[in-house]
Write a protein that holds these residues in place. Structure first.
Motif, PDB file in Angstrom:
ATOM      1  N   TYR A  70       0.793  -1.231   0.000  1.00  8.42           N
ATOM      2  CA  TYR A  70       0.000   0.000   0.000  1.00  8.42           C
ATOM      3  C   TYR A  70       0.827   1.284   0.000  1.00  8.42           C
ATOM      4  O   TYR A  70       0.404   2.286  -0.589  1.00  8.42           O
ATOM      5  N   LYS A 113      -1.429   4.035  -1.894  1.00 12.94           N
ATOM      6  CA  LYS A 113      -2.441   3.752  -2.916  1.00 12.94           C
ATOM      7  C   LYS A 113      -3.414   2.743  -2.342  1.00 12.94           C
ATOM      8  O   LYS A 113      -3.044   1.612  -2.033  1.00 12.94           O
ATOM      9  N   ASN A 115      -7.299   1.268  -3.156  1.00 13.81           N
ATOM     10  CA  ASN A 115      -8.440   1.253  -4.070  1.00 13.81           C
ATOM     11  C   ASN A 115      -8.298   2.299  -5.168  1.00 13.81           C
ATOM     12  O   ASN A 115      -9.233   3.051  -5.480  1.00 13.81           O
ATOM     13  N   ALA A 116      -7.108   2.384  -5.720  1.00 13.13           N
ATOM     14  CA  ALA A 116      -6.787   3.282  -6.843  1.00 13.13           C
ATOM     15  C   ALA A 116      -6.773   4.756  -6.440  1.00 13.13           C
ATOM     16  O   ALA A 116      -6.592   5.635  -7.283  1.00 13.13           O
ATOM     17  N   ASP A 117      -6.962   5.061  -5.158  1.00 16.39           N
ATOM     18  CA  ASP A 117      -6.922   6.440  -4.692  1.00 16.39           C
ATOM     19  C   ASP A 117      -5.566   6.707  -4.036  1.00 16.39           C
ATOM     20  O   ASP A 117      -5.047   5.858  -3.314  1.00 16.39           O
ATOM     21  N   THR A 118      -5.010   7.878  -4.302  1.00 14.16           N
ATOM     22  CA  THR A 118      -3.756   8.262  -3.675  1.00 14.16           C
ATOM     23  C   THR A 118      -4.050   8.962  -2.357  1.00 14.16           C
ATOM     24  O   THR A 118      -4.809   9.927  -2.303  1.00 14.16           O
ATOM     25  N   LYS A 140      -7.397  12.113   1.934  1.00 15.68           N
ATOM     26  CA  LYS A 140      -7.734  11.611   0.610  1.00 15.68           C
ATOM     27  C   LYS A 140      -7.018  12.430  -0.469  1.00 15.68           C
ATOM     28  O   LYS A 140      -6.367  13.427  -0.187  1.00 15.68           O
ATOM     29  N   SER A 141      -7.195  12.024  -1.711  1.00 17.05           N
ATOM     30  CA  SER A 141      -6.510  12.692  -2.817  1.00 17.05           C
ATOM     31  C   SER A 141      -6.987  14.124  -3.041  1.00 17.05           C
ATOM     32  O   SER A 141      -6.323  14.895  -3.727  1.00 17.05           O
TER      33      SER A 141
END
Length: 236
Positions: A70, A113, A115-118, A140-141
């Protein structure tokens, strides 16, 4: 020649030999356990960072692999938002900075990373009622919304300040707006229980643990605030 075990010389020599042998054994044991101790400390730190990403109850044997899955980088930035070290080689840059060594020129960040979120994880440290408190908060991003949080303590009162380490306390921060839309002000607050006025930015403190709560709130205002220039640089 028969030794005179009642003489002062014998007593002194015997005492010296015992001290030397015990010192050697203690040094050997300490050296043998040091690597294991350092490994446990690294694992514990990784567990705490993962907890701020809502990845909890990780088996010790799997911590390193899950962390590497992750966490994609651990850069070091300064309070002007400049990246001092890129952190591409994980565990070598930001992770290597102890909480006590964090300062305005050495601010570690953990980029994840999920669930595809930075996501961006920032370390926090402060003082509670009886001693040190610390934690990690993940944004969150959008660079404003809390994804997750983790807090711990050295010696807070059981059933009161020590509750900051419990998941129910930590979960209330999820979804809160931590930073202003212009990324120049920390909005996240921990207030006295029952006095929340802005549900978007404020969380309930713990009854009977005012000083511990003040310490947590101060971590946001001081520690998280130090990263605002970095957040602004990410937005550009």
């Amino acid at each position: 020649m028969k030794l005179n075990t009642n003489s002062n010389v014998y007593t002194i020599v015997y005492a010296v030999i015992v001290v030397v042998v015990v010192a050697f054994l203690l040094a050997f044991v300490s050296s043998s356990l040091q690597e294991r101790s350092e490994s446990n400390e690294r694992n514990d730190k990784k567990k705490q960072i993962l907890a701020s990403l809502n990845i909890r109850e990780v088996e010790d044997a799997k911590v390193a692999d899950i962390y590497n899955e992750y966490i994609v980088a651990d850069p070091i930035v300064d309070n002007k938002g400049v990246v001092v070290k890129a952190g591409a080689d994980k565990d070598k840059d930001g992770f290597a900075v102890a909480l006590k060594d964090i300062n305005e020129k050495t601010l570690p960040v953990y980029v994840a990373k999920v669930n595809a979120d930075t996501l961006y994880v920032f370390p926090l440290s402060g003082k509670g009622l009886w001693g040190a408190i610390w934690g990690y908060i993940a944004l969150k991003s959008d660079l404003r919304t809390v994804y997750g949080a983790y807090f711990s303590h050295a010696s807070e009162t059981a059933g009161l300040g020590a509750l900051i380490k419990d998941e129910p306390f930590q979960k209330q921060f999820e979804g809160k707006t931590a930073v202003s839309s212009t990324l120049d002000k920390v909005l996240l607050r921990l207030v006295k229980k029952g006095t929340v006025r802005d549900a978007a930015t404020e969380c309930d403190g713990i009854s009977g643990a005012t000083l511990t709560g003040n310490g947590v709130d101060q971590m946001f205002q001081e520690n998280l605030a130090a990263y605002l220039p970095y957040l602004q640089s990410l937005k550009k």
